[in-house]
Design a protein around this motif. Structure first.
Motif, PDB file in Angstrom:
ATOM      1  N   MET A  76       0.836  -1.211   0.000  1.00 25.83           N
ATOM      2  CA  MET A  76       0.000   0.000   0.000  1.00 25.83           C
ATOM      3  C   MET A  76       0.867   1.255   0.000  1.00 25.83           C
ATOM      4  SD  MET A  76      -3.028  -0.864   2.746  1.00 25.83           S
ATOM      5  CE  MET A  76      -4.499  -1.791   2.297  1.00 25.83           C
ATOM      6  N   LEU A  77       1.873   1.266   0.861  1.00 27.31           N
ATOM      7  CA  LEU A  77       2.764   2.416   0.976  1.00 27.31           C
ATOM      8  C   LEU A  77       3.457   2.694  -0.348  1.00 27.31           C
ATOM      9  CD1 LEU A  77       4.437   4.543   2.484  1.00 27.31           C
ATOM     10  CD2 LEU A  77       5.923   2.687   3.295  1.00 27.31           C
ATOM     11  N   THR A  78       3.965   1.667  -0.991  1.00 27.97           N
ATOM     12  CA  THR A  78       4.650   1.853  -2.273  1.00 27.97           C
ATOM     13  C   THR A  78       3.706   2.429  -3.313  1.00 27.97           C
ATOM     14  OG1 THR A  78       6.088  -0.022  -1.733  1.00 27.97           O
ATOM     15  CG2 THR A  78       6.060   0.709  -4.022  1.00 27.97           C
ATOM     16  N   ALA A  79       2.459   1.946  -3.322  1.00 32.13           N
ATOM     17  CA  ALA A  79       1.466   2.465  -4.270  1.00 32.13           C
ATOM     18  C   ALA A  79       1.186   3.948  -4.012  1.00 32.13           C
ATOM     19  CB  ALA A  79       0.173   1.664  -4.173  1.00 32.13           C
ATOM     20  N   MET A  80       1.128   4.350  -2.748  1.00 34.52           N
ATOM     21  CA  MET A  80       0.916   5.765  -2.417  1.00 34.52           C
ATOM     22  C   MET A  80       2.089   6.624  -2.872  1.00 34.52           C
ATOM     23  SD  MET A  80      -0.589   5.349   1.447  1.00 34.52           S
ATOM     24  CE  MET A  80      -2.061   4.358   1.789  1.00 34.52           C
ATOM     25  N   LEU A  81       3.300   6.152  -2.639  1.00 32.73           N
ATOM     26  CA  LEU A  81       4.489   6.893  -3.045  1.00 32.73           C
ATOM     27  C   LEU A  81       4.554   7.045  -4.563  1.00 32.73           C
ATOM     28  CD1 LEU A  81       7.014   5.152  -0.625  1.00 32.73           C
ATOM     29  CD2 LEU A  81       6.284   7.541  -0.471  1.00 32.73           C
ATOM     30  N   LEU A  82       4.240   5.976  -5.274  1.00 32.02           N
ATOM     31  CA  LEU A  82       4.246   6.034  -6.733  1.00 32.02           C
ATOM     32  C   LEU A  82       3.169   6.988  -7.243  1.00 32.02           C
ATOM     33  CD1 LEU A  82       4.800   2.247  -7.556  1.00 32.02           C
ATOM     34  CD2 LEU A  82       6.477   4.098  -7.775  1.00 32.02           C
ATOM     35  N   ALA A  83       2.001   6.968  -6.587  1.00 33.78           N
ATOM     36  CA  ALA A  83       0.921   7.874  -6.987  1.00 33.78           C
ATOM     37  C   ALA A  83       1.316   9.330  -6.778  1.00 33.78           C
ATOM     38  CB  ALA A  83      -0.353   7.548  -6.205  1.00 33.78           C
ATOM     39  N   ALA A  84       2.223   9.586  -5.824  1.00 31.25           N
ATOM     40  CA  ALA A  84       2.705  10.939  -5.559  1.00 31.25           C
ATOM     41  C   ALA A  84       3.867  11.322  -6.478  1.00 31.25           C
ATOM     42  CB  ALA A  84       3.133  11.056  -4.096  1.00 31.25           C
ATOM     43  N   GLY A  85       4.231  10.429  -7.394  1.00 33.99           N
ATOM     44  CA  GLY A  85       5.305  10.724  -8.330  1.00 33.99           C
ATOM     45  C   GLY A  85       6.689  10.445  -7.794  1.00 33.99           C
ATOM     46  N   ARG A  86       6.781   9.729  -6.671  1.00 36.88           N
ATOM     47  CA  ARG A  86       8.087   9.394  -6.121  1.00 36.88           C
ATOM     48  C   ARG A  86       8.589   8.086  -6.756  1.00 36.88           C
ATOM     49  NH1 ARG A  86       8.224  12.049  -1.028  1.00 36.88           N
ATOM     50  NH2 ARG A  86       6.722  13.764  -1.181  1.00 36.88           N
ATOM     51  N   LYS A  87       9.866   8.009  -7.011  1.00 36.82           N
ATOM     52  CA  LYS A  87      10.460   6.755  -7.465  1.00 36.82           C
ATOM     53  C   LYS A  87      10.727   5.912  -6.225  1.00 36.82           C
ATOM     54  CE  LYS A  87      14.121   4.707 -10.281  1.00 36.82           C
ATOM     55  NZ  LYS A  87      15.367   4.928 -11.041  1.00 36.82           N
ATOM     56  N   ALA A  88       9.915   4.884  -6.031  1.00 41.38           N
ATOM     57  CA  ALA A  88       9.941   4.103  -4.795  1.00 41.38           C
ATOM     58  C   ALA A  88       9.870   2.625  -5.112  1.00 41.38           C
ATOM     59  CB  ALA A  88       8.762   4.499  -3.897  1.00 41.38           C
ATOM     60  N   VAL A  89      10.316   1.821  -4.143  1.00 42.07           N
ATOM     61  CA  VAL A  89      10.291   0.373  -4.311  1.00 42.07           C
ATOM     62  C   VAL A  89      10.130  -0.287  -2.951  1.00 42.07           C
ATOM     63  CG1 VAL A  89      12.810   0.137  -4.144  1.00 42.07           C
ATOM     64  CG2 VAL A  89      11.493  -1.587  -5.394  1.00 42.07           C
ATOM     65  N   ALA A  90       9.431  -1.419  -2.931  1.00 42.79           N
ATOM     66  CA  ALA A  90       9.303  -2.221  -1.708  1.00 42.79           C
ATOM     67  C   ALA A  90      10.515  -3.120  -1.581  1.00 42.79           C
ATOM     68  CB  ALA A  90       8.021  -3.054  -1.750  1.00 42.79           C
ATOM     69  N   VAL A  91      11.149  -3.109  -0.391  1.00 47.85           N
ATOM     70  CA  VAL A  91      12.380  -3.872  -0.184  1.00 47.85           C
ATOM     71  C   VAL A  91      12.349  -4.533   1.186  1.00 47.85           C
ATOM     72  CG1 VAL A  91      13.718  -2.318  -1.642  1.00 47.85           C
ATOM     73  CG2 VAL A  91      13.603  -1.883   0.801  1.00 47.85           C
ATOM     74  N   GLY A  92      13.360  -5.370   1.425  1.00 53.20           N
ATOM     75  CA  GLY A  92      13.512  -5.990   2.746  1.00 53.20           C
ATOM     76  C   GLY A  92      12.963  -7.390   2.768  1.00 53.20           C
ATOM     77  N   ASN A  93      11.975  -7.605   3.623  1.00 55.86           N
ATOM     78  CA  ASN A  93      11.379  -8.927   3.775  1.00 55.86           C
ATOM     79  C   ASN A  93      10.500  -9.284   2.588  1.00 55.86           C
ATOM     80  OD1 ASN A  93      11.288 -11.189   5.563  1.00 55.86           O
ATOM     81  ND2 ASN A  93       9.179 -10.665   6.085  1.00 55.86           N
ATOM     82  N   VAL A  94      10.321  -8.345   1.668  1.00 55.61           N
ATOM     83  CA  VAL A  94       9.533  -8.553   0.457  1.00 55.61           C
ATOM     84  C   VAL A  94      10.224  -7.790  -0.668  1.00 55.61           C
ATOM     85  CG1 VAL A  94       8.064  -6.552   0.887  1.00 55.61           C
ATOM     86  CG2 VAL A  94       7.198  -8.399  -0.546  1.00 55.61           C
ATOM     87  N   GLY A  95      10.108  -8.279  -1.893  1.00 52.30           N
ATOM     88  CA  GLY A  95      10.654  -7.540  -3.014  1.00 52.30           C
ATOM     89  C   GLY A  95      12.164  -7.609  -3.095  1.00 52.30           C
ATOM     90  N   LEU A  96      12.775  -6.501  -3.455  1.00 55.99           N
ATOM     91  CA  LEU A  96      14.209  -6.405  -3.705  1.00 55.99           C
ATOM     92  C   LEU A  96      14.998  -6.456  -2.395  1.00 55.99           C
ATOM     93  CD1 LEU A  96      15.756  -5.793  -6.424  1.00 55.99           C
ATOM     94  CD2 LEU A  96      15.826  -3.415  -5.656  1.00 55.99           C
ATOM     95  N   PRO A  97      16.124  -7.189  -2.338  1.00 55.17           N
ATOM     96  CA  PRO A  97      16.980  -7.101  -1.151  1.00 55.17           C
ATOM     97  C   PRO A  97      17.433  -5.663  -0.922  1.00 55.17           C
ATOM     98  CG  PRO A  97      17.629  -8.966  -2.526  1.00 55.17           C
ATOM     99  CD  PRO A  97      16.639  -8.172  -3.315  1.00 55.17           C
TER     100      PRO A  97
END
Length: 452
Positions: free
Chosen positions: A119-140
């Motif tokens: 959800m957070l990543t989707a909000m950041l992307l909707a705001a025009g930020r270049k963002a990615v989900a990382v850590g326990n999910v997604g990219l290391p």
């Protein structure tokens, strides 16, 4: 020389990054399977040595990077005894951040982490930020810090936080706390202490005001921001009628509130998912995401599979896959979302208590079908708290067991009911993982639909 413990996704990424920086790296791995051999072959091209089945710390190691190994693991314990520094992949990534690095928005909790970070990543992307989900999910994380992102949305497990000593995120949220991974941490106190470390150096502390344990952890931090399913106080995000509102990241929290979204924007709708949306919104607002992007992010968000996923309606009965509910706390959230349930439960309870879960769910239950190694404990709790609820015990553990489970659940269900797979236990006693369990359930439901 750095030793990397584990040849999984994170361990492989750590080895590549460190080798690319000119460091000598050796990886130790217990399992010598096809995937591990392929990873070792790839790393050899980067000048990284992989040692399978190593029981001792390699000579000359000055740092051990662990990707989730417990403190009592013999190799980790040997490193500590030898005075070798032990860090996690997340801690290493934090230390390797470049100057003017992207801020980290970090979150943890027993349940809901992946939903919130998505959800957070989707909000950041909707705001025009270049963002990615990382850590326990997604990219290391160690891989992401070298890329030009504006913001990192960081999902952290208790294991990862345990091995992080200097992590200082821009904002940090703890979603909830319930017994889990006690075999790794040794006690609920140690598990809680690991989660609490996320707050120690955070710029903004965000907490679940409806969870007393989390609220206690946030209490010492001045200016902490709460989220609640109730009407929010100044300094909180919460719910007013059918609106999600912010009384924290506004000019005048005492006199003003800003509408962020409506309950209809939260999918799938359930009380715990509204709390997830509020947590994500608080993290997003901490870096200035406007309200319209919060709403658009919730609308853009696509839930991951096996989290209250509607499979099919058969004979006016809904079938829902919540196989991701691998502990009682997660199952309680799903059970609270439907008024009349035939519950499919069981698996590995990992020592967790199901008494309170069953007591709270009892008024909603119309039947239960139990499977898995610890189904007897759930049956005992049902006998105490829901003695009039019919229970079917499935002792079989062959590959076709889910067909029989779904057939029995359909027999117990009547029009208007929800057949809910929300096991409250892990899946490894019978299935490769929780997705495999959920997929078996979905196949069985679709087969039932074709027969009806």
């Amino acid at each position: 020389m750095t030793c990397v413990a584990g040849l999984g996704v994170s361990g492989t990424a750590v080895a590549k990054v460190l080798a690319g920086r000119g460091e000598r790296v050796v990886v130790v791995e217990a399992v010598q399977g096809e995937r591990q051999l392929a990873a070792a072959s790839e790393l050899a091209g980067h000048g990284v040595e992989v040692r399978f089945g190593a029981k001792e710390l390699p000579r000359g190691v000055t740092r051990l990077v662990t990707t989730g190994w417990a403190p009592h693991h013999p190799l980790v314990a040997a490193a500590v005894e030898a005075g070798v520094e032990v860090v996690g992949e997340v801690e290493l990534a934090w230390r390797l951040r470049p100057e003017h690095a992207a801020p980290w928005l970090a979150l943890t909790g027993t349940n809901g982490k992946t939903t919130v970070v998505r959800m957070l990543t989707a909000m950041l992307l909707a705001a025009g930020r270049k963002a990615v989900a990382v850590g326990n999910v997604g990219l290391p994380v160690v891989q992401a810090v070298g890329e030009p992102y504006d913001v990192l949305a960081v999902e952290l497990s208790s294991f990862q936080i345990h091995w992080s000593s200097s992590l200082a995120p821009h904002a940090a949220a703890i979603l909830n706390l319930a017994p889990d991974h006690l075999d790794w941490h040794g006690s609920m106190e140690e598990y809680t202490a690991a989660k609490a470390r996320l707050y120690e150096r955070a710029g903004t502390v965000i907490y679940n005001a409806d969870d007393p344990a989390v609220a206690r952890l946030a209490a010492p931090y001045r200016g902490a921001v709460g989220f609640t399913l109730r009407v929010p106080r100044p300094g909180q995000l919460g719910v007013v009628e059918d609106l999600l509102v912010d009384r924290a990241f506004v000019a005048d929290p005492v006199e003003a509130a800003e509408e962020l979204a409506t309950l209809d924007d939260v999918r799938p709708f359930a009380p715990h998912n509204v709390a997830n949306a509020l947590a994500a919104a608080a993290l997003a607002r901490s870096v200035g995401v406007p309200s319209e992007a919060v709403r658009q992010g919730l609308r853009d968000f696509v839930p991951d599979p096996h989290r209250m996923t509607h499979v099919e309606r058969v004979a006016e009965v809904d079938y829902v896959d919540d196989s991701k509910a691998t502990n009682p706390h997660a199952a309680a959230a799903a059970l609270s979302a439907y008024p009349s349930i035939v519950w499919i439960a069981g698996g590995q309870l990992k020592g967790a208590d199901v008494e309170e879960l069953v007591r709270q769910a009892a008024p909603r239950l119309r039947g239960a079908v139990l499977l898995g190694v610890d189904r007897g404990r759930i049956a005992e709790a049902l006998a105490r708290h829901a003695p009039n609820v019919p229970v079917v015990d499935i002792a079989d553990q062959d590959t076709g067991v889910m067909d029989r489970v779904v057939t029995e659940a359909a027999r117990l269900a009547t029009p208007g009911d929800t057949v809910l797979l929300s096991p409250a236990g892990a899946s490894l006693d019978m299935f490769a993982n929780y997705p495999a369990r959920g997929e078996a359930f979905a196949r069985a439901v679709r087969g039932l639909g074709r027969r009806t």
